[in-house]
Structure formats: structure tokens, C-alpha cells
Scaffold this motif. Structure first.
Motif, short mmCIF file in Angstrom:
data_model
loop_
_atom_site.label_atom_id
_atom_site.label_comp_id
_atom_site.label_asym_id
_atom_site.label_seq_id
_atom_site.Cartn_x
_atom_site.Cartn_y
_atom_site.Cartn_z
N ALA A 7 0.84 -1.19 0.00
CA ALA A 7 0.00 0.00 0.00
C ALA A 7 0.87 1.25 0.00
CB ALA A 7 -0.92 -0.01 1.21
N VAL A 8 0.39 2.29 -0.66
CA VAL A 8 1.12 3.57 -0.66
C VAL A 8 0.51 4.54 0.35
CG1 VAL A 8 1.95 3.30 -3.02
CG2 VAL A 8 -0.22 4.51 -2.60
N GLY A 9 -0.33 4.02 1.24
CA GLY A 9 -0.97 4.86 2.25
C GLY A 9 -1.55 3.96 3.33
N ALA A 10 -2.41 4.54 4.13
CA ALA A 10 -3.00 3.81 5.26
C ALA A 10 -4.21 3.00 4.80
CB ALA A 10 -3.39 4.81 6.35
N TYR A 11 -3.93 1.95 4.05
CA TYR A 11 -5.00 1.03 3.64
C TYR A 11 -4.41 -0.36 3.47
CZ TYR A 11 -3.10 1.83 -1.10
OH TYR A 11 -2.28 1.92 -2.19
N SER A 12 -5.28 -1.36 3.48
CA SER A 12 -4.86 -2.74 3.26
C SER A 12 -4.96 -3.07 1.78
CB SER A 12 -5.77 -3.69 4.05
OG SER A 12 -5.67 -3.42 5.43
N THR B 245 -10.79 -5.49 -2.88
CA THR B 245 -9.40 -5.03 -3.04
C THR B 245 -9.37 -3.51 -2.91
OG1 THR B 245 -9.29 -4.52 -5.42
CG2 THR B 245 -9.03 -6.85 -4.77
N ALA B 246 -8.22 -3.02 -2.49
CA ALA B 246 -7.95 -1.59 -2.61
C ALA B 246 -7.77 -1.28 -4.09
CB ALA B 246 -6.69 -1.23 -1.84
N GLY B 247 -7.88 -0.03 -4.45
CA GLY B 247 -7.57 0.36 -5.82
C GLY B 247 -6.13 0.02 -6.12
N GLN B 248 -5.93 -0.68 -7.22
CA GLN B 248 -4.57 -1.11 -7.59
C GLN B 248 -4.01 -0.19 -8.67
OE1 GLN B 248 -2.75 -3.57 -5.97
NE2 GLN B 248 -4.50 -3.23 -4.60
N LEU B 249 -2.97 0.54 -8.29
CA LEU B 249 -2.24 1.36 -9.25
C LEU B 249 -1.32 0.45 -10.07
CD1 LEU B 249 -1.28 4.23 -6.78
CD2 LEU B 249 -2.90 4.40 -8.70
N PRO B 250 -0.82 0.93 -11.21
CA PRO B 250 0.13 0.14 -11.99
C PRO B 250 1.52 0.17 -11.36
CG PRO B 250 -0.30 2.21 -13.10
CD PRO B 250 -1.23 2.16 -11.92
N LEU C 244 -4.47 4.96 -14.59
CA LEU C 244 -5.68 4.29 -14.09
C LEU C 244 -5.44 3.62 -12.75
CD1 LEU C 244 -5.04 1.07 -14.71
CD2 LEU C 244 -5.63 1.75 -17.03
N GLU C 245 -6.53 3.27 -12.12
CA GLU C 245 -6.52 2.52 -10.87
C GLU C 245 -7.69 1.56 -10.95
OE1 GLU C 245 -6.51 5.04 -7.41
OE2 GLU C 245 -7.01 3.41 -6.05
N ILE C 246 -7.49 0.31 -10.52
CA ILE C 246 -8.53 -0.71 -10.65
C ILE C 246 -8.81 -1.35 -9.29
CG2 ILE C 246 -9.17 -2.90 -11.75
CD1 ILE C 246 -7.34 -2.16 -14.09
C1 LIG Z 1 -3.86 3.84 -4.15
C2 LIG Z 1 -4.88 3.71 -3.32
N1 LIG Z 1 -5.68 2.64 -3.38
C3 LIG Z 1 -5.18 4.69 -2.31
O1 LIG Z 1 -4.40 5.62 -2.15
O2 LIG Z 1 -6.20 4.61 -1.66
#
Ligand SMILES: C=C(N)C(=O)O
Length: 126
Positions: free
Chosen positions: A13-18, A29-34, A117-119
Motif C-alpha cells: 500500500a502507498v498509504g494507510a490502507y490494506s 481489493t484496494a484500488g490497484q495502481l500500476p 488508471l486505478e482498478i
Molecule cells: C492507491 C490507493 N488505493 C489509495 O491511495 O487509496
């Protein structure tokens, strides 16, 4: 009861998320960046390559729970630019044979870290 999912086969994760959470049979799922598992952002690569990386990250998270693309119920794709829709759509289609999951694809103005994008996805992992 809520459980968090964590795998080294998808980027941290790039932040406070799972990477994902699950509660019974549903996995979110969290949003998945490339991002690669090394944390390299493929923002200079084509939309097709960015789509592949984000989807591969989703699949790696599913695999951690013994699930795969056939278990996906809903996918949401956040595009920086809706003009990228066709390129994303063509690559996306290679991941699914029959009965693909429900999907929404929308332009959101901008995506974290300058990605195209983010998926994110919801799956039935029971
Ligand atoms: C990249 C993410 N999923 C976020 O920052 O929440």
C-alpha cells in the motif's frame, strides 16, 4: 469478521490502507495502481501495460485467497482520461473468457501518483 489480506505478490500500500479486506465470502481489493511489487510505478508505460499491471495486482491478491478471475463479481476502473478507454478495454478483455464480472469504467480527473488508471474489485472467495 473482517480480515485483512496481505501478499508480497502485489505492491505494498502507498498509504494507510490494506491491499484487501474480506468478511465471509466477499473480498474487497484496494484500488490497484500500476505499481510493480518493487514499488515501481509504470506511469511512463502505455495504458495497455498499466492496465496489465493493475489487473495482475488484483489477480495476485485474489490468488492469496485461492481465488481467480472467475470469482470476480464487480470491477471498477478509474481512468485519468476517458480517451484511454479503448486501449484499456482491449487489454482488459484478454483477462476474461465467458461471463466477465460486472464493471464500471469512469474518468475521475486524476489518479494517485500520476498513473493512467486505478482498478479495484470485489470477489466471491468462498
Ligand atoms: C492507491 C490507493 N488505493 C489509495 O491511495 O487509496
Amino acid at each position: 469478521m473482517k480480515r485483512t489480506i496481505s501478499t508480497d505478490d502485489a505492491p505494498a500500500a502507498v498509504g494507510a490502507y490494506s491491499q484487501a479486506t474480506t468478511n465471509g465470502s466477499l473480498l474487497f481489493t484496494a484500488g490497484q495502481l500500476p505499481l510493480t511489487t518493487d514499488g515501481e510505478l509504470l506511469d511512463d508505460e502505455s495504458v495497455a501495460t498499466q492496465t496489465e499491471q493493475s489487473l495482475d495486482n488484483v489477480m495476485a491478491i485474489l490468488a492469496e485467497e485461492g481465488a481467480d478471475a472467475s470469482d470476480l463479481l464487480k470491477v471498477t476502473i478509474f481512468l485519468d482520461d476517458i480517451e484511454d478507454f479503448d486501449e484499456m478495454n482491449e487489454t482488459y478483455g484478454t483477462y476474461f473468457d465467458a461471463e466477465p464480472p460486472a464493471r464500471s469504467a469512469v474518468e475521475v480527473g486524476s489518479v494517485p501518483k500520476g498513473a493512467a488508471l486505478e482498478i479495484e474489485a470485489i470477489a466471491d472467495v468462498e
